[in-house]
Design an enzyme around this catalytic site. Structure first.
Site, PDB file in Angstrom:
ATOM      1  CD  GLN A   1      -0.007  -1.250   2.992  1.00  0.00           C
ATOM      2  OE1 GLN A   1       0.024  -2.371   2.302  1.00  0.00           O
ATOM      3  NE2 GLN A   1       0.012  -1.527   4.260  1.00  0.00           N
TER       4      GLN A   1
ATOM      5  CB  SER B   1      20.323 -10.822   2.184  1.00  0.00           C
ATOM      6  OG  SER B   1      19.476  -9.901   2.582  1.00  0.00           O
TER       7      SER B   1
ATOM      8  CD  GLN C   1      24.146 -10.547   3.867  1.00  0.00           C
ATOM      9  OE1 GLN C   1      23.097 -10.095   3.514  1.00  0.00           O
ATOM     10  NE2 GLN C   1      24.792  -9.738   4.925  1.00  0.00           N
TER      11      GLN C   1
ATOM     12  CG  HIS D   1      19.393  -9.841   6.371  1.00  0.00           C
ATOM     13  ND1 HIS D   1      19.082  -8.645   6.649  1.00  0.00           N
ATOM     14  CD2 HIS D   1      20.581  -9.612   5.746  1.00  0.00           C
ATOM     15  CE1 HIS D   1      19.773  -7.758   6.544  1.00  0.00           C
ATOM     16  NE2 HIS D   1      20.911  -8.253   5.969  1.00  0.00           N
TER      17      HIS D   1
ATOM     18  CD  GLU E   1      22.168  -8.433  -1.438  1.00  0.00           C
ATOM     19  OE1 GLU E   1      21.300  -7.643  -0.932  1.00  0.00           O
ATOM     20  OE2 GLU E   1      21.616  -9.536  -0.972  1.00  0.00           O
ATOM     21  CG  HIS E   2      26.254  -8.914  -0.114  1.00  0.00           C
ATOM     22  ND1 HIS E   2      24.670  -9.527   0.420  1.00  0.00           N
ATOM     23  CD2 HIS E   2      26.206  -7.618   0.153  1.00  0.00           C
ATOM     24  CE1 HIS E   2      24.325  -8.363   0.901  1.00  0.00           C
ATOM     25  NE2 HIS E   2      24.985  -7.260   0.627  1.00  0.00           N
TER      26      HIS E   2
ATOM     27  CG  ASP F   1      24.985  -4.877   5.018  1.00  0.00           C
ATOM     28  OD1 ASP F   1      24.731  -4.882   3.906  1.00  0.00           O
ATOM     29  OD2 ASP F   1      24.615  -5.993   5.670  1.00  0.00           O
TER      30      ASP F   1
ATOM     31  CD  GLU G   1      12.641   2.531 -39.867  1.00  0.00           C
ATOM     32  OE1 GLU G   1      11.928   3.431 -39.487  1.00  0.00           O
ATOM     33  OE2 GLU G   1      13.668   2.114 -39.690  1.00  0.00           O
TER      34      GLU G   1
ATOM     35  CG  HIS H   1       9.458   9.660 -39.698  1.00  0.00           C
ATOM     36  ND1 HIS H   1       8.134   9.203 -39.277  1.00  0.00           N
ATOM     37  CD2 HIS H   1      10.080   9.492 -38.517  1.00  0.00           C
ATOM     38  CE1 HIS H   1       8.029   8.934 -38.065  1.00  0.00           C
ATOM     39  NE2 HIS H   1       9.256   9.143 -37.550  1.00  0.00           N
TER      40      HIS H   1
END
Length: 423
Positions: free
Chosen positions: A184, A230, A252, A255, A320-321, A354, A408, A413
């Site tokens: 939301q 993660s 990690q 997490h 990621e890491h 981090d 084309e 054009h």
């Protein structure tokens, strides 16, 4: 207990889908549509349902009194550390700034302008854990880019806000903070409500509902990336310390239960000692249930014949890491093609990135480091092309343009150029 894999079984680690959205898509679509249609009413109804807090257009915004109370709740040494981290992050991202580039040669001007977006929205998680560090990582590049206004949303379950999250926002110059989260909040930022302004870019990590919501609103608003849980992947040789390796893998795993922790090594001794250390350190963690499930379900140790094989596997995972815990990490660095961030040597643990070093910790996951980059200044700016031809330069190019346009089938054009040629 962590699982051991050989190099031929590594596909078992790669097959995992980290953004399993079955059962989430429809719920998110409804939330986004409701907020887009009904504005604050839907936003506050969902917030009351999910976060157990009843808001109004006035109480949805963190007040000056709440900000003052947050500052009083943060110890002086913590505030000082936060400010040092902020300054490091700002300094790093200033190096990413690009200048306008407009060049004129032979009557032809081409180039681009760099312009910041007008308003950015930062999403900061506040459910299982609070992440003031994510405030710094999302806000600092926007500040450097020169974004006109930065607003922030963060959930306040049962009315509770993390004081350091509020202080981190204030320290980055964010004046408007909203006590909403989830899909939301993403919808509110994307489309605007009576209380929350519409933004041009949304950045920041979140749970699967937030990730799916960002994907749902993309196109109506820019986003940084769609991130999953993660990940850490460590390539280690026999110079590594198993105590350090286990600690980094658990950094990690704590997490959430879906986090991935992988060790790839050419040393069986290192692999076995790290597995023992994992069990030992896991028992001491306050979040051991979360970390234990992540290690059991999505952790792995891969034994290879060489470090080159280990790097090849790592590039396929695109983590990621990525930690290189080897004797000469700089020697292997040129071989790394896919990673969100790379940490070199035995004294560059992932939490350094981090919180403190400066490079951004909002990073691509689930293999998307193959084509996504870390959050940075570029996420908050646009490149605007600039073109100017003098008459003689256009005339020299006219026949080519007319030919290509007519090829084309776009005669209007072609005519746009032809009328200037006088033919």
């Amino acid at each position: 207990m962590i699982k051991f894999y050989n190099k031929n079984d590594v596909e078992k680690l790669l097959r995992r889908s980290q953004l399993d959205v079955e059962g989430v898509n429809e719920a998110v679509k409804k939330i986004v549509a409701d907020v887009r249609r009904d504005g604050d009413k839907a936003l506050f109804d969902y917030t009351e349902k999910f976060d157990r807090i009843k808001l109004t257009s006035i109480t949805a915004t963190v007040s000056d009194e709440e900000k003052a109370a947050a500052y009083k709740a943060v110890p002086a040494e913590t505030l000082a550390a936060l400010r040092r981290a902020r300054d490091n992050i700002l300094a790093f991202h200033k190096r990413q700034m690009r200048k306008d580039n407009v060049v004129t040669t032979d009557g032809k001007t081409t180039g681009y302008l760099i312009r910041p977006v007008g308003r950015a929205g930062i999403y900061v998680p506040g459910g299982k854990a609070a992440y003031p560090s994510s405030v710094l990582m999302c806000a600092c590049p926007a500040v450097v880019a020169g974004v006109g206004e930065i607003v922030m949303t963060t959930p306040a379950p049962d009315g509770r806000l993390n004081p350091l999250t509020v202080v981190a926002a204030a320290e980055c110059g964010i004046k408007r903070i909203f006590k909403v989260g989830g899909a939301q909040a993403v919808a509110a930022l994307a489309f605007g409500t009576e209380s929350i302004p519409r933004v041009d870019v949304i950045s920041g990590p979140g749970n699967i509902y937030v990730a799916v919501a960002k994907r749902e609103v993309f196109g109506n608003v820019g986003i940084d990336m769609i991130a999953g849980p993660s990940e850490i992947l460590i390539v280690a040789d026999d110079s590594a310390n198993p105590v350090y390796l286990a600690a980094d893998m658990l950094s990690q795993a704590e997490h959430d239960e879906l986090a991935t922790s992988i060790l790839i090594t050419d040393s069986r001794e290192i692999a076995e000692k790290t597995a023992v250390e994992l069990d030992k350190q896991l028992s001491l963690l306050p979040r051991n249930e979360i970390a234990g499930k992540a290690i059991s379900d999505y952790g792995g140790v891969v034994l290879t014949d060489s470090l080159n094989e280990a790097i090849d596997i790592a590039n396929r995972v695109a983590p990621e890491h990525f930690e290189l815990c080897v004797r000469n990490p700089e020697k292997l660095l040129p071989e790394i093609r896919n990673a969100g961030a790379v940490f070199l040597g035995h004294y560059s643990p992932e939490p350094l990135g981090d919180y403190y070093a400066g490079p951004n910790h909002v990073l691509p996951t689930s293999g998307t480091a193959r084509f996504f980059s870390a959050l940075g200044v570029d996420n908050y700016v646009k490149k605007i092309s600039v073109i100017r031809y003098e008459k003689e330069s256009l005339m020299a190019a006219a026949d080519d343009i007319i030919l290509l346009a007519e090829t084309e089938g776009l005669n209007a054009h072609a005519n746009s150029v032809r009328v200037r040629k006088g033919v």
